[in-house]
Design a protein around this motif. Structure first.
Motif, short mmCIF file in Angstrom:
data_model
loop_
_atom_site.label_atom_id
_atom_site.label_comp_id
_atom_site.label_asym_id
_atom_site.label_seq_id
_atom_site.Cartn_x
_atom_site.Cartn_y
_atom_site.Cartn_z
N ARG A 284 -31.85 26.10 -12.03
CA ARG A 284 -33.03 25.30 -12.20
C ARG A 284 -34.04 26.09 -12.77
O ARG A 284 -34.00 27.31 -12.40
CB ARG A 284 -33.21 24.41 -10.91
N THR A 285 -34.92 25.47 -13.55
CA THR A 285 -36.09 26.28 -13.61
C THR A 285 -36.89 26.71 -12.51
O THR A 285 -37.67 27.80 -12.62
CB THR A 285 -37.21 25.49 -14.86
N GLY A 286 -36.85 25.98 -11.52
CA GLY A 286 -37.79 26.45 -10.22
C GLY A 286 -37.04 27.70 -9.66
O GLY A 286 -37.88 28.35 -8.97
N ASP A 287 -36.10 27.93 -9.99
CA ASP A 287 -35.41 29.22 -9.33
C ASP A 287 -35.85 30.42 -10.05
O ASP A 287 -35.51 31.50 -9.52
CB ASP A 287 -33.66 29.23 -9.42
N VAL A 288 -36.37 30.44 -11.02
CA VAL A 288 -36.74 31.72 -11.63
C VAL A 288 -38.39 31.76 -12.32
O VAL A 288 -38.89 32.61 -12.81
CB VAL A 288 -36.23 31.83 -13.28
N LEU A 289 -39.02 30.72 -11.25
CA LEU A 289 -40.61 30.61 -11.63
C LEU A 289 -41.28 31.86 -11.27
O LEU A 289 -41.02 32.34 -10.24
CB LEU A 289 -41.10 29.53 -10.93
N GLY A 290 -41.86 32.56 -12.11
CA GLY A 290 -42.74 33.83 -12.07
C GLY A 290 -42.02 35.02 -12.24
O GLY A 290 -42.43 36.25 -11.80
N SER A 291 -40.49 35.11 -12.17
CA SER A 291 -39.55 36.41 -12.15
C SER A 291 -39.22 36.61 -13.54
O SER A 291 -39.42 35.93 -14.50
CB SER A 291 -38.43 35.76 -11.43
N ASN A 292 -38.59 37.80 -13.63
CA ASN A 292 -38.20 38.27 -14.87
C ASN A 292 -36.72 38.10 -14.90
O ASN A 292 -35.69 38.75 -15.71
CB ASN A 292 -38.44 39.90 -15.12
N THR A 293 -36.18 36.96 -14.43
CA THR A 293 -34.58 36.73 -14.19
C THR A 293 -34.40 35.48 -15.11
O THR A 293 -34.76 34.65 -15.29
CB THR A 293 -34.12 36.49 -12.63
N ALA A 294 -33.06 35.70 -15.72
CA ALA A 294 -32.44 34.55 -16.47
C ALA A 294 -31.18 34.46 -15.63
O ALA A 294 -30.40 35.06 -15.47
CB ALA A 294 -32.15 34.97 -17.89
N LEU A 295 -30.96 32.97 -15.38
CA LEU A 295 -29.74 32.92 -14.61
C LEU A 295 -28.99 31.80 -15.63
O LEU A 295 -29.45 30.82 -16.34
CB LEU A 295 -30.04 31.68 -13.36
N ILE A 296 -27.64 32.17 -15.47
CA ILE A 296 -26.68 31.07 -16.78
C ILE A 296 -25.71 30.65 -15.61
O ILE A 296 -24.87 31.30 -15.01
CB ILE A 296 -25.97 32.55 -17.58
N GLY A 297 -25.46 29.25 -16.00
CA GLY A 297 -24.45 28.41 -15.45
C GLY A 297 -23.25 28.20 -16.52
O GLY A 297 -23.71 28.04 -17.63
N LEU A 298 -22.15 28.44 -16.28
CA LEU A 298 -21.14 28.18 -17.06
C LEU A 298 -19.93 27.32 -16.82
O LEU A 298 -19.62 27.17 -15.52
CB LEU A 298 -20.34 29.92 -17.17
N ALA A 299 -19.55 26.40 -17.77
CA ALA A 299 -18.51 25.51 -17.64
C ALA A 299 -17.83 25.23 -18.85
O ALA A 299 -18.21 25.67 -19.92
CB ALA A 299 -19.16 24.06 -17.04
N VAL A 300 -16.48 24.75 -18.66
CA VAL A 300 -15.74 24.61 -19.72
C VAL A 300 -15.37 23.21 -19.64
O VAL A 300 -15.00 22.52 -18.66
CB VAL A 300 -14.22 25.24 -19.44
N ASP A 301 -15.52 22.42 -21.05
CA ASP A 301 -15.50 20.92 -21.13
C ASP A 301 -14.01 20.90 -21.84
O ASP A 301 -14.08 21.09 -23.19
CB ASP A 301 -16.60 20.32 -21.94
N GLU A 302 -13.07 20.64 -21.09
CA GLU A 302 -11.66 20.97 -21.81
C GLU A 302 -11.38 19.74 -22.93
O GLU A 302 -10.78 19.91 -23.65
CB GLU A 302 -10.58 20.96 -20.68
N ALA A 303 -11.90 18.62 -22.35
CA ALA A 303 -11.71 17.51 -23.06
C ALA A 303 -12.24 17.50 -24.55
O ALA A 303 -11.94 17.24 -25.68
CB ALA A 303 -12.24 16.01 -22.60
N ALA A 304 -13.61 18.15 -24.60
CA ALA A 304 -14.15 18.51 -25.86
C ALA A 304 -13.98 19.68 -26.49
O ALA A 304 -14.11 20.03 -27.57
CB ALA A 304 -15.66 18.22 -25.41
N GLY A 305 -13.26 20.66 -25.78
CA GLY A 305 -12.71 21.89 -26.43
C GLY A 305 -14.02 22.85 -26.62
O GLY A 305 -13.98 23.71 -27.58
N ARG A 306 -14.99 22.78 -25.69
CA ARG A 306 -16.32 23.33 -25.74
C ARG A 306 -16.51 24.21 -24.27
O ARG A 306 -16.29 23.54 -23.23
CB ARG A 306 -17.41 22.58 -26.06
N VAL A 307 -17.13 25.17 -24.57
CA VAL A 307 -17.89 25.93 -23.30
C VAL A 307 -19.34 25.39 -23.14
O VAL A 307 -19.81 25.53 -24.25
CB VAL A 307 -17.87 27.43 -23.72
N VAL A 308 -19.72 25.31 -21.95
CA VAL A 308 -21.11 24.73 -22.01
C VAL A 308 -22.00 25.85 -21.04
O VAL A 308 -21.49 26.09 -20.06
CB VAL A 308 -21.08 23.45 -21.15
#
Length: 347
Positions: A284-308
């Protein structure tokens, strides 16, 4: 060792964030702040949250005022810093938070910005995967650095690991971003008034017209792409700062979900400021407010054949001022994390 620092454009959002972070830096000492219309005013009159700078007065933004410092940060409107930097000596490390020195292709500059092209500097996204390693190596010993566009670096960090590992297709990339209006700067714009954005989500620069598109493509080429294509749509939402980017890509043939997670986790395993979240977790954006951190969540949409990928960062810190200071630390062979926090502010 102490380095003398000047900050040009100190009355704006990016300039103010630079100063907030620099006030905690053990090696950097701000001695000069400049502005245009606000020149002659005390800094605390236009940035009342910066109490630690006492009676520092904003001076005119001229080469004469900025010259002679060990380190100069420029937080100026596009097309402004390029004119100044030609008059600054090679004895100063100069970090530009504007767009004037980000693009390596003059044709891209002409198409998306226009006006005089000032040439490309070392690109200030240390964690960006590039041929043979990371962009960090290009910053070591640099004397001229271009800090990234906040939207551009968010999407680039989100997708570059997949490009570098060959697990996603470089064509048909899609990114939709929820962004805070502080990314548009402090100048008065009707579309960014509270009465226009409160209670509303407002898309802008739709249909391939946003200026950060060539910067994203350039970063992905550094990661190994040949001719990447991306549909990029930012949406202003009613939060002062922050970016939440949903970036998706087609999965390459024969690539498994485990291959995809391995690509991202391997890319950022040793990075202090870019963290890939465990499976099933999204930032969430609230998790990084004021920090120099980037957080990345990763998922695979198998039906669409895409990474999210879902990427959250603070546009004024990791997206701009934090990236600029982090890059300066590297250029000067200082601890890369000096003056920067991985911890956000909550609630």
């Amino acid at each position: 060792m102490s380095y003398s620092v000047a900050v040009a454009g100190a009355s704006g959002y990016a300039g103010g964030e630079l100063l907030r972070l620099l006030s905690q830096h053990p090696e950097f000492r701000v001695t000069t702040v400049t502005a245009f219309q606000n020149a002659g005013h005390f800094l605390h009159e236009v940035q009342p949250h910066l109490r630690s700078y006492g009676q520092l007065v904003l001076q005119p933004t001229t080469p004469e005022v900025l010259s002679g410092h060990d380190l100069v940060f420029l937080a100026l409107p596009h097309g402004t810093s390029g004119e100044l930097t030609a008059h600054l000596g090679d004895d100063s490390l100069v970090v530009d938070c504007g767009a004037d020195h980000r693009l390596s292709d003059a044709a891209d500059w002409a198409a998306f910005y226009g006006g005089e092209y000032f040439g490309a500097w070392a690109y200030g996204v240390p964690e960006l995967p590039s041929a043979g390693g990371k962009q960090r190596s290009a910053l070591v010993g640099a004397t001229r650095i271009a800090a990234p566009g906040c939207n551009a670096s968010t999407v680039s960090l989100a997708l570059a690991p997949g490009i570098a590992a060959g697990v996603i297709d470089e064509r048909d990339l899609v990114a939709v971003l929820a962004v805070g209006p502080s990314g548009a700067g402090k100048s008065l714009k009707v579309e960014n008034l509270a009465s226009e954005i409160l209670g509303s989500a407002n898309p802008y620069a739709v249909g391939g017209s946003h200026r950060h598109i060539p910067e994203i493509q350039q970063a992905l080429r550094l990661a190994g792409a040949t001719a990447p294509t991306i549909s990029f749509t930012p949406v202003i939402v009613p939060m002062a700062r922050g970016i939440l980017a949903t970036s998706t890509a087609r999965i390459a043939p024969g690539v498994s979900a485990a291959d995809i997670r391995s690509a991202w986790e391997s890319a950022y395993a040793d990075e202090p400021f870019v963290h890939v979240l465990p499976e099933g977790k999204m930032p969430r954006t609230g998790d990084v407010l004021g920090s120099n951190t980037a957080l990345i969540g990763l998922a695979v949409d198998e039906a669409a054949g895409r990474v999210v990928t879902i990427t959250a960062l603070d546009n004024l810190v990791k997206g701009t001022a934090g990236a600029a200071i982090q890059s300066a630390n590297i250029a000067l062979a200082l601890d890369e994390t000096s003056g920067l926090s991985i911890d956000g502010v909550a609630p």
